[in-house]
Design a protein around this motif. Structure first.
Motif, PDB file in Angstrom:
ATOM      1  N   VAL A   4       0.860  -1.185   0.000  1.00 13.39           N
ATOM      2  CA  VAL A   4       0.000   0.000   0.000  1.00 13.39           C
ATOM      3  C   VAL A   4       0.895   1.234   0.000  1.00 13.39           C
ATOM      4  N   VAL A   5       0.677   2.092  -0.990  1.00  8.59           N
ATOM      5  CA  VAL A   5       1.545   3.256  -1.199  1.00  8.59           C
ATOM      6  C   VAL A   5       0.728   4.538  -1.132  1.00  8.59           C
ATOM      7  N   LEU A  74       5.361   5.508   2.053  1.00 10.38           N
ATOM      8  CA  LEU A  74       4.997   6.916   1.884  1.00 10.38           C
ATOM      9  C   LEU A  74       5.997   7.547   0.929  1.00 10.38           C
ATOM     10  N   ILE A  75       5.489   8.224  -0.090  1.00 11.64           N
ATOM     11  CA  ILE A  75       6.353   8.975  -1.001  1.00 11.64           C
ATOM     12  C   ILE A  75       6.023  10.451  -0.839  1.00 11.64           C
ATOM     13  N   ASN A  76       6.905  11.164  -0.163  1.00 11.83           N
ATOM     14  CA  ASN A  76       6.731  12.601   0.076  1.00 11.83           C
ATOM     15  C   ASN A  76       7.156  13.356  -1.182  1.00 11.83           C
ATOM     16  N   ASN A  77       6.213  13.566  -2.079  1.00 12.12           N
ATOM     17  CA  ASN A  77       6.532  14.180  -3.362  1.00 12.12           C
ATOM     18  C   ASN A  77       6.051  15.626  -3.483  1.00 12.12           C
ATOM     19  N   LEU A 113       3.972   7.429  10.891  1.00 10.81           N
ATOM     20  CA  LEU A 113       4.876   6.644  11.738  1.00 10.81           C
ATOM     21  C   LEU A 113       4.162   5.728  12.738  1.00 10.81           C
ATOM     22  N   PRO A 114       3.088   6.158  13.406  1.00 11.57           N
ATOM     23  CA  PRO A 114       2.447   5.230  14.350  1.00 11.57           C
ATOM     24  C   PRO A 114       1.998   3.923  13.702  1.00 11.57           C
ATOM     25  N   GLN A 120       5.746  -2.701  12.403  1.00  8.90           N
ATOM     26  CA  GLN A 120       7.180  -2.998  12.466  1.00  8.90           C
ATOM     27  C   GLN A 120       7.786  -3.055  11.068  1.00  8.90           C
ATOM     28  N   SER A 121       7.259  -2.215  10.186  1.00 11.23           N
ATOM     29  CA  SER A 121       7.809  -2.144   8.831  1.00 11.23           C
ATOM     30  C   SER A 121       7.281  -0.895   8.138  1.00 11.23           C
ATOM     31  N   GLY A 122       8.038  -0.440   7.156  1.00  9.92           N
ATOM     32  CA  GLY A 122       7.602   0.712   6.379  1.00  9.92           C
ATOM     33  C   GLY A 122       8.771   1.343   5.653  1.00  9.92           C
TER      34      GLY A 122
END
Length: 267
Positions: A4-5, A74-77, A113-114, A120-122
């Motif tokens: 999931v992106v 997460l792609i902070n674009n 982040l939470p 336990q991954s990301g």
């Protein structure tokens, strides 16, 4: 299970290209836009999100997790361009640029982040810029905001290592997008001491974007990074000379490198 992106600023340009590429590869992609209703032909869902408004950030992240019960990437674009002599750029516009290019990504990271810690991954990918590695004339504020995000990522990586959350920077060079149309341009003032060099530099910058690479190159690079078990701290994507300019800065005396920039921009 497909990852999931979430991609900020995915209604056009690099963000849109990344979203379409990852969708075609089988990822569950969610993009964001300040006005998603204007992009009804999007090939992936667009959620309302303004990186300068925390309530929209939290709501978009909540919606993705509610639907998918997880968030893998997460792609902070989302970002904004800004040009002009630093002396003449209004303070409000400088703050607006940092709100979008620096504080916005921080707040999106905080929102995801939470969930990533719970899993336990990301993976968090911050889209910065090759301009963030050097102080470019008449792009100084943009260089500073993107450079700040690069350094932030270095610190974040160490703080997150115990949670199996990865973070990386991807710094693109010039790509053929609509960033020039959307950036803030300090006006060319008739009585400005910077009028001639700023005008000529602005024309050169716009030419670089118009002749930029296909944004699908960025999409392919992001796909490869997602598939890596341990991404590097920094990636650069662009023309050879744009990437090589960073190496030159590392090995040349500062004044010599400065002269190369002056010659390149014909200042």
């Amino acid at each position: 299970m497909s990852k999931v992106v979430l991609i900020t600023g995915a209604s056009s340009g690099i963000g849109k290209s990344i979203g379409e590429f990852l969708t075609a590869k089988g990822f569950s992609v969610y993009g964001t836009s300040r006005n998603p209703q204007n992009y009804k032909d999007s090939k992936f869902p667009l959620l309302t999100l303004d990186v300068k408004k925390n309530d929209t950030i939290n709501q978009a992240v909540f919606e993705v997790i509610k639907i998918e019960n997880r968030l893998d990437v997460l792609i902070n674009n989302a970002g904004a361009g800004i040009t002009g002599p630093i002396e003449e750029i209004p303070e409000l516009e400088i703050k607006n640029n940092f709100e979008t290019n620096f504080f916005g990504p921080i707040n999106v990271i905080k929102a995801v982040l939470p969930q990533m810690r719970k899993q336990q991954s990301g993976l968090i990918i911050n889209i910065t810029s090759i301009a963030g590695y050097m102080g470019l004339p008449y792009r100084g504020i943009y260089s500073a905001s993107k450079g700040a995000l690069e350094l932030l990522t270095e610190a974040f990586r160490i703080e997150l290592k115990d949670f199996n959350i990865k973070m990386t920077n991807v710094a693109p060079g010039d790509f053929a997008t609509n960033i020039a149309a959307g950036r803030y341009h300090a006006p060319l003032l008739e009585n400005s001491p910077y009028k001639k060099p700023y005008s000529e530099t602005l024309d050169l910058m716009n030419t670089h974007v118009d002749n930029g690479s296909n944004p699908n190159i960025m999409a392919e690079a992001i796909y490869k990074i997602i598939k890596k078990p341990n991404p590097k701290v920094h990636y650069k994507v662009g023309e050879f000379m744009q990437k090589f300019s960073i190496i030159l800065k590392q090995i040349l005396p500062s004044k010599v490198y400065e002269q190369l920039l002056i010659k390149h921009y014909k200042l």
